[in-house]
Structure formats: structure tokens, C-alpha cells
Design a protein around this motif. Structure first.
Motif, mmCIF file in Angstrom:
data_model
loop_
_atom_site.group_PDB
_atom_site.id
_atom_site.type_symbol
_atom_site.label_atom_id
_atom_site.label_comp_id
_atom_site.label_asym_id
_atom_site.label_seq_id
_atom_site.Cartn_x
_atom_site.Cartn_y
_atom_site.Cartn_z
ATOM 1 N N VAL A 112 -10.216 11.252 3.807
ATOM 2 C CA VAL A 112 -8.956 11.411 3.085
ATOM 3 C C VAL A 112 -8.025 10.282 3.496
ATOM 4 N N ASP A 113 -7.969 9.250 2.649
ATOM 5 C CA ASP A 113 -6.996 8.181 2.857
ATOM 6 C C ASP A 113 -5.679 8.503 2.157
ATOM 7 N N TYR A 114 -5.782 9.138 0.987
ATOM 8 C CA TYR A 114 -4.598 9.477 0.189
ATOM 9 C C TYR A 114 -4.826 10.856 -0.408
ATOM 10 N N THR A 115 -3.880 11.754 -0.203
ATOM 11 C CA THR A 115 -4.079 13.137 -0.645
ATOM 12 C C THR A 115 -4.157 13.257 -2.157
ATOM 13 N N TYR A 116 -3.562 12.331 -2.903
ATOM 14 C CA TYR A 116 -3.554 12.475 -4.360
ATOM 15 C C TYR A 116 -4.919 12.194 -4.977
ATOM 16 N N GLU A 172 0.810 -1.201 0.000
ATOM 17 C CA GLU A 172 0.000 0.000 0.000
ATOM 18 C C GLU A 172 0.855 1.268 0.000
ATOM 19 N N VAL A 173 0.433 2.265 -0.752
ATOM 20 C CA VAL A 173 1.156 3.539 -0.780
ATOM 21 C C VAL A 173 0.831 4.322 0.486
ATOM 22 N N PRO A 174 1.728 5.208 0.941
ATOM 23 C CA PRO A 174 1.465 6.016 2.138
ATOM 24 C C PRO A 174 0.449 7.114 1.855
ATOM 25 N N PRO A 175 -0.131 7.705 2.914
ATOM 26 C CA PRO A 175 -1.180 8.727 2.713
ATOM 27 C C PRO A 175 -0.712 9.931 1.899
ATOM 28 N N GLU A 176 0.552 10.334 2.030
ATOM 29 C CA GLU A 176 1.056 11.510 1.315
ATOM 30 C C GLU A 176 1.681 11.151 -0.032
ATOM 31 N N HIS A 177 1.335 9.996 -0.549
ATOM 32 C CA HIS A 177 1.882 9.533 -1.822
ATOM 33 C C HIS A 177 1.688 10.579 -2.920
ATOM 34 N N THR A 180 -0.036 25.100 -7.635
ATOM 35 C CA THR A 180 -0.399 25.026 -6.223
ATOM 36 C C THR A 180 -0.648 23.579 -5.821
ATOM 37 N N ASP A 181 -0.553 23.316 -4.523
ATOM 38 C CA ASP A 181 -0.940 22.022 -3.990
ATOM 39 C C ASP A 181 -1.118 22.142 -2.489
ATOM 40 N N VAL A 182 -1.965 21.298 -1.925
ATOM 41 C CA VAL A 182 -2.145 21.270 -0.478
ATOM 42 C C VAL A 182 -1.054 20.454 0.198
ATOM 43 N N SER A 183 -0.387 19.587 -0.571
ATOM 44 C CA SER A 183 0.612 18.673 -0.027
ATOM 45 C C SER A 183 2.009 19.280 -0.113
ATOM 46 N N SER A 184 2.680 19.387 1.037
ATOM 47 C CA SER A 184 4.048 19.896 1.028
ATOM 48 C C SER A 184 4.983 18.924 0.318
ATOM 49 N N ARG A 185 4.696 17.631 0.403
ATOM 50 C CA ARG A 185 5.543 16.654 -0.289
ATOM 51 C C ARG A 185 5.402 16.793 -1.807
ATOM 52 N N ALA A 186 4.170 16.977 -2.260
ATOM 53 C CA ALA A 186 3.976 17.168 -3.701
ATOM 54 C C ALA A 186 4.729 18.402 -4.174
ATOM 55 N N LEU A 187 4.671 19.490 -3.419
ATOM 56 C CA LEU A 187 5.371 20.707 -3.824
ATOM 57 C C LEU A 187 6.881 20.508 -3.823
ATOM 58 N N ALA A 188 7.401 19.729 -2.867
ATOM 59 C CA ALA A 188 8.838 19.475 -2.822
ATOM 60 C C ALA A 188 9.294 18.695 -4.052
ATOM 61 N N LEU A 189 8.518 17.666 -4.433
ATOM 62 C CA LEU A 189 8.903 16.877 -5.600
ATOM 63 C C LEU A 189 8.687 17.660 -6.889
ATOM 64 N N ALA A 190 7.597 18.431 -6.970
ATOM 65 C CA ALA A 190 7.376 19.253 -8.161
ATOM 66 C C ALA A 190 8.484 20.286 -8.306
ATOM 67 N N ASP A 191 8.884 20.894 -7.203
ATOM 68 C CA ASP A 191 9.963 21.878 -7.244
ATOM 69 C C ASP A 191 11.247 21.245 -7.768
ATOM 70 N N ALA A 192 11.551 20.029 -7.307
ATOM 71 C CA ALA A 192 12.743 19.333 -7.799
ATOM 72 C C ALA A 192 12.621 19.035 -9.292
ATOM 73 N N THR A 193 11.438 18.645 -9.719
ATOM 74 C CA THR A 193 11.205 18.385 -11.145
ATOM 75 C C THR A 193 11.433 19.644 -11.978
ATOM 76 N N PHE A 194 10.892 20.759 -11.521
ATOM 77 C CA PHE A 194 11.032 22.002 -12.286
ATOM 78 C C PHE A 194 12.499 22.445 -12.362
ATOM 79 N N ARG A 195 13.203 22.357 -11.244
ATOM 80 C CA ARG A 195 14.610 22.779 -11.253
ATOM 81 C C ARG A 195 15.477 21.812 -12.054
ATOM 82 N N LEU A 196 15.174 20.522 -11.999
ATOM 83 C CA LEU A 196 15.912 19.546 -12.794
ATOM 84 C C LEU A 196 15.781 19.855 -14.278
#
Length: 506
Positions: A248-252, A143-148, A195-211
Motif C-alpha cells: 500500500v503506497d497510496y490508499t486511493y 508526488e502525492v502523499p500516501p493518504e491522498h 464507507t471508507d478505510v481512510s479517515s481523511r477520505a471520510l472527512a473530505l466526503a463529509d465536508a462535501t456532503f454537508r456543503l
């Protein structure tokens, strides 16, 4: 804990990917068409075999695409000049005994074309990127974690293909997730906000954009709150549209709102954040409730002065719907946990008289007319063309009708060469008798309309020579009936055919 990527690490990672040709073309060339297609179907064995002869690129394919544990020395060589210690610290890699595994999903993603108008300088101009997201349930082994943070899946790809790609000044990607909609948006928008409500999503998106050296403004918050009192030329949104109990089981996928309220919220609020004539596009789900037409349901969501096109691509049975989303999260529907979750979900559907769940695309435009156009229609047939150009054409044709709707009788129309008339005949008393006449547009979504004999005769005369009023007069002589009666029947048909691109002003 959210991953942290320094600019130096991302620059080194980009260098490693460019050196090894870890991009869409390089991976396809290394695997070959058959193995690449099998991998897309979730059948990795051919890709494992093909990657063995691909050197360092093969190592990256097995590590990052196939989820294999690879020898540390080979991973270090393939990722050079990335220090393995830095990759471990950032969460890009994870130890697996004396080997290393991927800690995140990093995969090439491209459009396969060149941009008509690139809004941002850098790698993103070429429509070729690397997208960073969390590992899916298959690679996690459970199972994926809630902040997947979901990667580039079928739903996000369908929205990519359904989005209008005309040049705009500003674009908002609401609920960006891994950032894939913003990447595509940066090719035709001068400025992109995500925008996103998830800080994890924003962290990964930010890395994607800078990459990928793509400049995107990132803001955190629920729904439209991060961009309050701002307007955009275009808004795209892949919201957490899964319908069911308010949890909310999974934010995505889960919004915490009951039923289809998440889709309703976006449809209601989005037009207020558009500039005049601005366009919003989103994926959405809606309930099919006993005794209610789905079109009436979604139409009630709309604010005033909004052109809207709801395109229903599928309707899922509640049982199939629940099983699909349980498996998507890595939960076995036959396990005790799976049965408990499915039972609560199905009970909610039954209590609310839900007979099915509709899914599709919504295109909105902040209208500048007193009587906006609202159309809800099914498009469940298979088609290969992307829906984005069709959505742009639909809005253009609607705007033409709004401006010239009172002048249809004076307009010279023609039937495009892509539209055919199909006839189906059955045996009758005097030989073959035509039972069905069907107008079929052979490009785009392949719209079809059944027409009767007088309508077919009218359309046969639409060759740009005579105005519609003259054609109706001629038709009244040939088939009987008054021209006024023919006008009352013909005008709604002509409007619908114009919207579908099956008749056009000459």
C-alpha cells in the motif's frame, strides 16, 4: 491531520459559490467552450486568459481550478462571506507569500440533467454539486502523499455513467473516497450509506456532503466490515483495483492484496450484502495470465446465485500499465525512485506470468433463479452513450430469458429499428460476392454480430407476425436442412441477440 469544516464555514462557502456562480454552468460561461475543453485536456493557458475578465468568479477559477496564487484581498472578496482566517484554519487555503493558494481541490461537478427521482432534499436534487478532494500531483508539483484523496477522475466518472439510476430504497457506496458516487446515488436512493478505510477520505466526503446539503450515513472500516449483517438494494464500488505486488503506497489505489485479489474480494463478497434482486456495480481489474482465459478467471470469483456481466473495456500492456500509475502518483518513471518501483512491479508481473491487465465494469444481481446468467465479453470500441441504461436493459433482458427461455420457439420476435444489417462484398468469379454479413445495433454500445445467410434470412422474418418455430420451418424449406438442425443453431444465437437488445419479443 484531517481538515475540519464547521457547518457555519460550509454554509458561508456555499453562499460564496452561489453568489459568484462558481458552478458548472457559470464556469463554462466564463471560460467559453474552447478554453473549457482545453482545461479538460490539461491545457490551462486558455482558461487563465479567459478568467481574467470574469471578476470574482475568475479569481475562484484561477485559485481553485488552475492552482494559481492569487492576491489575498481578491481572494477575500471572492470568498466573502467566508473569513479567510477560517479558510486557512480548515486547510481550504494556504499562504503563498502575500498571496493565497488553494490547499484543497474544490470544484463544481454536475450531471447536466434533472433527476427522474430525487431521494434526498436539497441542492443534490439538481445534480449539481461541489466536490472537495486533495490537490493532484500537477498542482502539488510532485508526488502525492500516501493518504491522498482522489478527486473526480476519469475512472470515477466512468462508474458514474455505468451505474443504473432506477429508484431504490437503500444504496451503499463502498470505498467512497471524495464521495462522488454517493452524491449521484442520492438522486435515486432514499437512503445512502458511504464507507471508507481512510479517515481523511471520510472527512473530505463529509465536508462535501454537508456543503451540498446531502444526507449520507458515513462509516469507517475495511471493505464490508462497517456494514456487516446489513443488506442494500444497490451497491456501487470504485475499489483500489490497481494490480501488482501486495503493498500500500497510496490508499486511493492500493489494497495491500496481491494481483487482482481486491477486485476478486469485492465480487465474491458483494452479493451477500444485496437484498433479493439487488444490484451491485463496480470497476474492476483482472490479470491476463499466460495459459488462462480471463473469463474463466473472473467467473471463479462469483458466489452461487449471482447474475453477472463482466464488460472488458481495455487490456493494458504491463509496461504501459506501470508507467501510467507511476505518473498518476506524480512519480517520474525515469527518476531513480521511478525506475526502482517500476522494476519491482515488472518483476512481479514476470514472476506471475502476467501478459496484460484487463479493466472494465462488473454488474451483479442477487439472483432468484436456480441457474443464474454469467456473461464475460469485450466492449473495447468507442461509444458515447453511458453504460448505465444498457446495464439496466441487460438485466431486464436476462430476467426475461430466465423466465421465458423454454418458450423461445413459441415467441414472436422482432428486430428493433435501431438494428441494421451491413454487408461487405468482394470481387468474385461472377461479380461482387458477399463475404461478411454483420448485424449492427446503432444505439447504446453499438453491439455487432456476424451472421451467415440463413441467419440473416431468419432475422428478416422477425417482424412480430410469426413465432420463431414457424420461421424456422419456412427457412428449412428455403435453404434446406432439417428444422431440428436449424433450431439447434438458432436458439443460442437468439438468446445472445436478445441479451444485446438486437432482437426483442414483439
Amino acid at each position: 491531520m484531517n481538515p475540519e469544516f464547521s457547518d457555519d464555514l460550509l454554509a458561508r462557502l456555499r453562499e460564496a459559490f452561489q453568489r459568484t456562480r462558481y458552478d458548472t454552468d457559470g464556469v463554462l460561461a466564463a471560460l467559453g467552450g474552447a478554453a473549457h475543453a482545453a482545461l479538460g485536456r490539461g491545457e490551462p493557458e486558455l482558461a487563465f486568459r479567459a478568467s481574467q475578465d470574469a471578476g470574482e468568479l475568475g479569481t475562484l477559477i484561477r485559485l481553485l481550478l488552475l492552482g494559481s496564487a492569487e492576491p489575498a484581498a481578491e481572494v477575500e472578496a471572492a470568498l466573502a462571506p467566508v473569513p479567510v482566517a477560517d479558510a486557512l484554519s480548515a486547510g481550504l487555503l494556504t499562504p503563498a507569500g502575500e498571496s493565497l493558494r488553494a490547499g484543497l481541490d474544490v470544484r463544481p461537478h454536475g450531471t447536466g440533467d434533472t433527476p427522474a427521482n430525487a431521494g434526498v432534499a436539497g441542492r443534490g436534487e439538481q445534480g449539481e454539486w461541489w466536490v472537495i478532494s486533495d490537490l493532484d500531483s500537477d498542482l502539488l508539483g510532485g508526488e502525492v502523499p500516501p493518504e491522498h484523496v482522489l478527486g473526480v477522475g476519469h475512472a470515477s466518472l466512468s462508474l458514474v455513467r455505468a451505474t443504473i439510476r432506477r429508484p431504490v430504497g437503500t444504496l451503499l457506496d463502498l470505498g467512497t473516497g471524495c464521495g462522488v458516487q454517493a452524491l449521484h446515488g442520492a438522486r435515486h436512493a432514499q437512503r445512502v450509506t458511504a464507507t471508507d478505510v481512510s479517515s481523511r477520505a471520510l472527512a473530505l466526503a463529509d465536508a462535501t456532503f454537508r456543503l451540498n446539503e446531502v444526507d449520507v450515513e458515513l462509516l469507517r472500516g475495511e471493505w464490508f466490515s462497517p456494514v456487516a449483517r446489513r443488506r442494500f438494494d444497490q451497491v456501487v464500488c470504485n475499489p483500489p483495483f490497481v494490480v501488482g505486488p501486495p503493498r500500500v503506497d497510496y490508499t486511493y489505489r492500493d489494497s495491500g492484496l496481491a494481483g487482482d485479489d481486491a477486485s476478486a474480494l469485492v465480487v465474491r463478497q458483494l452479493p451477500a450484502f444485496l437484498t433479493d434482486g439487488g444490484i451491485g456495480q463496480l470497476l474492476a481489474s483482472w490479470l491476463h495470465v499466460e495459459g488462462e482465459d480471463w473469463a474463466d478467471r473472473v467467473t471463479r470469483w462469483l458466489p452461487a446465485e449471482t447474475d453477472a456481466w463482466f464488460v472488458q473495456r481495455d487490456v493494458a500492456d504491463p509496461g504501459l500499465y506501470v508507467g501510467t500509475w507511476l505518473r498518476d502518483a506524480g512519480i517520474d518513471p525515469s527518476s531513480p525512485e521511478g525506475r526502482a518501483k517500476a522494476g519491482a512491479w515488472l518483476d512481479w508481473f514476470a514472476d506471475n506470468k502476467v501478459q496484460g491487465v484487463g479493466f472494465g465494469f462488473v454488474t451483479l444481481r442477487r439472483a432468484e433463479v436456480a441457474h443464474p446468467t454469467i456473461v464475460c465479453e469485450d466492449l473495447r470500441q468507442a461509444f458515447d452513450d453511458p453504460l448505465g441504461p444498457e446495464a439496466a436493459g441487460w438485466l431486464d433482458r436476462v430476467a426475461w430469458l430466465q423466465e421465458h427461455g423454454d418458450e423461445l420457439l413459441e415467441t414472436r420476435f422482432r428486430v428493433p429499428s435501431t438494428v441494421l444489417l451491413e454487408s461487405v462484398a468482394g470481387p468474385g468469379d461472377e461479380g461482387w460476392e458477399t463475404t461478411i454479413r454483420r448485424l449492427h445495433r446503432t444505439d447504446g454500445p453499438g453491439w455487432q454480430h456476424e451472421v451467415d445467410e440463413p441467419a440473416a434470412a431468419l432475422l428478416a422474418g422477425c417482424r412480430g407476425a410469426l413465432p420463431l418455430s414457424d420461421l424456422l420451418e419456412l427457412l428449412s424449406f428455403a435453404h434446406g436442412g432439417s428444422a431440428e438442425e436449424l433450431r439447434e443453431a438458432a436458439l443460442p444465437m437468439i438468446r445472445e441477440l436478445v441479451r444485446h437488445g438486437m432482437v426483442e419479443p414483439a
